[in-house]
Design an enzyme around this catalytic site. Structure first.
Site, PDB file in Angstrom:
ATOM      1  N   LYS A  39     -19.208 -14.032   3.920  1.00 35.33           N
ATOM      2  CA  LYS A  39     -20.819 -13.855   3.956  1.00 35.33           C
ATOM      3  C   LYS A  39     -21.380 -13.226   2.942  1.00 35.33           C
ATOM      4  O   LYS A  39     -20.981 -12.317   2.206  1.00 35.33           O
ATOM      5  CB  LYS A  39     -20.848 -12.658   5.164  1.00 35.33           C
ATOM      6  CG  LYS A  39     -20.433 -13.200   6.476  1.00 35.33           C
ATOM      7  CD  LYS A  39     -20.658 -12.452   7.578  1.00 35.33           C
ATOM      8  CE  LYS A  39     -20.403 -12.933   8.969  1.00 35.33           C
ATOM      9  NZ  LYS A  39     -20.467 -11.973   9.974  1.00 35.33           N
ATOM     10  N   GLY A  59     -13.363  -3.604  -0.382  1.00 33.36           N
ATOM     11  CA  GLY A  59     -14.687  -2.595   0.020  1.00 33.36           C
ATOM     12  C   GLY A  59     -14.984  -1.745  -1.042  1.00 33.36           C
ATOM     13  O   GLY A  59     -16.004  -1.527  -1.614  1.00 33.36           O
ATOM     14  N   GLY A  86      -8.398  -7.116  -1.466  1.00 33.79           N
ATOM     15  CA  GLY A  86      -8.471  -8.257  -0.339  1.00 33.79           C
ATOM     16  C   GLY A  86      -7.890  -9.322  -0.274  1.00 33.79           C
ATOM     17  O   GLY A  86      -6.716  -9.461  -0.791  1.00 33.79           O
ATOM     18  N   ARG A 120       0.709  -1.197   0.040  1.00 33.71           N
ATOM     19  CA  ARG A 120      -0.001   0.082  -0.074  1.00 33.71           C
ATOM     20  C   ARG A 120       0.815   1.235   0.124  1.00 33.71           C
ATOM     21  O   ARG A 120       0.778   2.302  -0.679  1.00 33.71           O
ATOM     22  CB  ARG A 120      -0.869  -0.049   1.170  1.00 33.71           C
ATOM     23  CG  ARG A 120      -2.006  -1.114   0.946  1.00 33.71           C
ATOM     24  CD  ARG A 120      -3.196  -0.857   2.098  1.00 33.71           C
ATOM     25  NE  ARG A 120      -4.163  -1.838   1.743  1.00 33.71           N
ATOM     26  CZ  ARG A 120      -5.146  -1.877   2.530  1.00 33.71           C
ATOM     27  NH1 ARG A 120      -5.067  -1.877   3.640  1.00 33.71           N
ATOM     28  NH2 ARG A 120      -5.963  -2.693   2.052  1.00 33.71           N
TER      29      ARG A 120
HETATM   30  P1  AMP Z   1     -14.491 -11.731   2.590  1.00 31.18           P
HETATM   31  O1  AMP Z   1     -13.928 -10.668   3.206  1.00 31.18           O
HETATM   32  O2  AMP Z   1     -15.786 -11.776   2.708  1.00 31.18           O
HETATM   33  O3  AMP Z   1     -14.107 -11.761   1.115  1.00 31.18           O
HETATM   34  O4  AMP Z   1     -14.157 -13.192   3.089  1.00 31.18           O
HETATM   35  C1  AMP Z   1     -13.008 -13.808   3.363  1.00 31.18           C
HETATM   36  C2  AMP Z   1     -12.965 -15.248   4.249  1.00 31.18           C
HETATM   37  O5  AMP Z   1     -13.755 -15.829   3.722  1.00 31.18           O
HETATM   38  C3  AMP Z   1     -11.598 -15.661   4.173  1.00 31.18           C
HETATM   39  O6  AMP Z   1     -11.105 -15.506   5.452  1.00 31.18           O
HETATM   40  C4  AMP Z   1     -11.967 -17.082   3.944  1.00 31.18           C
HETATM   41  O7  AMP Z   1     -11.410 -18.017   4.897  1.00 31.18           O
HETATM   42  C5  AMP Z   1     -13.495 -17.034   4.221  1.00 31.18           C
HETATM   43  N1  AMP Z   1     -14.175 -18.412   3.536  1.00 31.18           N
HETATM   44  C6  AMP Z   1     -14.273 -18.578   2.375  1.00 31.18           C
HETATM   45  N2  AMP Z   1     -14.812 -19.922   2.259  1.00 31.18           N
HETATM   46  C7  AMP Z   1     -15.297 -20.080   3.413  1.00 31.18           C
HETATM   47  C8  AMP Z   1     -16.129 -21.244   4.071  1.00 31.18           C
HETATM   48  N3  AMP Z   1     -16.379 -22.283   3.122  1.00 31.18           N
HETATM   49  N4  AMP Z   1     -16.393 -21.268   5.176  1.00 31.18           N
HETATM   50  C9  AMP Z   1     -16.066 -20.415   5.841  1.00 31.18           C
HETATM   51  N5  AMP Z   1     -15.191 -19.317   5.560  1.00 31.18           N
HETATM   52  C10 AMP Z   1     -14.903 -19.117   4.216  1.00 31.18           C
END
Ligand code: AMP
Length: 390
Positions: free
Chosen positions: A201, A370, A347, A36
């Site tokens: 999520k 984001g 990310g 960054r």
């Molecule tokens: P995000 O910040 O929403 O892009 O989420 C990233 C996170 O999603 C990472 O830390 C991954 O470990 C998690 N992730 C991906 N697949 C899964 C899964 N099947 N179950 C739980 N966490 C997950």
């Protein structure tokens, strides 16, 4: 709306107040990844080589609106100084008489790094503390926003400050490049245009998924959000991560691609017992979905070969654990070698690609997870809207 750019400003002899994103990962006071800081160098070097002086502002981490040593930006000032081979003075705060004195004393070519903006509550809540915004603005003669990673926040240093420089608020080179790379996805992407959305999520990405479904030819869903879809389809998902299925009720399904098979585990651990199951099979109680399966990797890879444009955000499995990184890694390799113009939306997906050393094989790795998602969802960002119109 065309916005003022750094090159439109006459910075000679001016104190340029520049918002950068130095929110770098740190371990025990050491920067573990300085990308960054490197990403801000073109704007920083431009100002210095055109006779301006610089006052750099950033946040780091999540301090609780008071000084906390572990969130000091001093290590970033030191790293920047090493990178540009020039001294970078470190202020003890980001506002106040001492800082004002340091800012006033700057000569052309000199740099002052302000202390973490989030040591003050006014940074994140500028409406409640207009005096904070005014004190920040008093430090400079013009304003440049080059912090794409926080451009989706209407904070003091990213948006509210711009009104103090109605004719001299410009975007830095990094934001300019991000806008240039992301805008065509909204207007005229070359087709077929595919999006891949993973991560934990669905609730945090539902807005952008809805928008993307109106633009793309297909949208591939991976990661933890898969299980909310499976549950909504009446499948037992065991202990998999899941949210309220009402989140996805209104989504049109024709362009959505869900995994055909999954890697599941009996625990959330790298050394857990694993099995590959079809996505239309029930997951046994206590087991949970951790990654997309081999059949899915094969089918998606084949389909992605035809893509002309791809946007990808979010890992397709729990990629931090090597046994569940396969889906994310194989799809990254596929895209690195495919003919499509691929843009990675910040990310964890950028982290995975960098871990694999594939970054040069992608058209653009966004510096804001984001921010890139909100840009695609709304078509604009507060930190850019606030800048001077051309
Ligand atoms: P995000 O910040 O929403 O892009 O989420 C990233 C996170 O999603 C990472 O830390 C991954 O470990 C998690 N992730 C991906 N697949 C899964 C899964 N099947 N179950 C739980 N966490 C997950």
């Amino acid at each position: 709306m065309q916005k003022l750019k750094l090159k439109d400003l006459d910075v000679r002899g001016k104190r340029v107040l520049m918002r950068v994103d130095f929110n770098v990962p740190m371990e025990k006071g050491h920067i573990t990844d300085d990308s960054r800081i490197r990403a801000a160098l073109p704007s920083i070097e431009y100002v210095l080589s055109h006779g301006g002086s610089l006052i750099l502002m950033s946040h780091l981490g999540r301090p609780k609106a008071k000084p906390e040593k572990e969130f000091s930006l001093a290590p970033c000032a030191k790293r920047l100084s090493e990178l540009i081979k020039k001294p970078v003075a470190m202020a003890g705060d980001c506002v106040g008489t001492e800082v004002e004195k340091m800012a006033k004393g700057l000569k052309s070519g000199e740099i002052l790094m302000l202390e973490n903006l989030r040591f003050h509550s006014g940074e994140e809540a500028p409406d409640k503390d207009p005096a904070f915004v005014k004190s920040l603005a008093a430090l400079g003669d013009c304003y440049v926003n080059d912090a794409f990673g926080t451009a989706h926040r209407a904070h003091a240093s990213t948006a509210a400050i711009a009104k103090f420089f109605p004719n001299a608020s410009a975007m830095g080179f990094l934001i300019e490049k991000e806008v240039e790379e992301l805008s065509p996805l909204l207007t005229n992407p070359k087709r077929p245009f595919y999006a891949i959305i993973g991560g934990a999520k669905i609730s945090t990405k539902i807005g952008v998924i809805k928008q993307l479904l109106q633009k793309v030819d297909a949208l591939f869903i991976g990661g933890g959000m898969v299980y909310t879809f499976l549950k909504a389809g009446g499948i037992d998902i065991g202990a998999s991560i899941c949210e309220n299925t009402s989140e996805i009720e209104s989504l049109p399904r024709d362009k959505l691609r869900l995994p055909k098979d999954l890697v599941i585990a009996d625990r959330f651990a790298n050394d857990a017992k694993v099995k590959t199951v079809l996505a239309n099979e029930n997951i046994p109680p206590g087991w949970q979905g951790m990654d997309i399966g081999p059949q899915t990797i094969q089918e998606w890879s084949k389909e992605l070969q035809n893509a002309a444009t791809v946007f990808w955000n979010g890992p397709l499995g729990v990629f931090e654990m090597p046994h569940f990184a396969n889906g994310t890694h194989r799809i990254a390799e596929c895209l690195a070698n495919a003919k499509a113009k691929t843009i990675i939306g910040g990310g964890d997906s950028v982290a995975a690609i960098e871990q694999m050393g594939l970054q040069k094989q992608f058209a653009h790795l966004s510096t804001g997870g984001g921010a890139s998602l909100e840009f695609l969802e709304f078509g604009h960002l507060p930190g850019i809207d606030a800048l001077t119109n051309k």
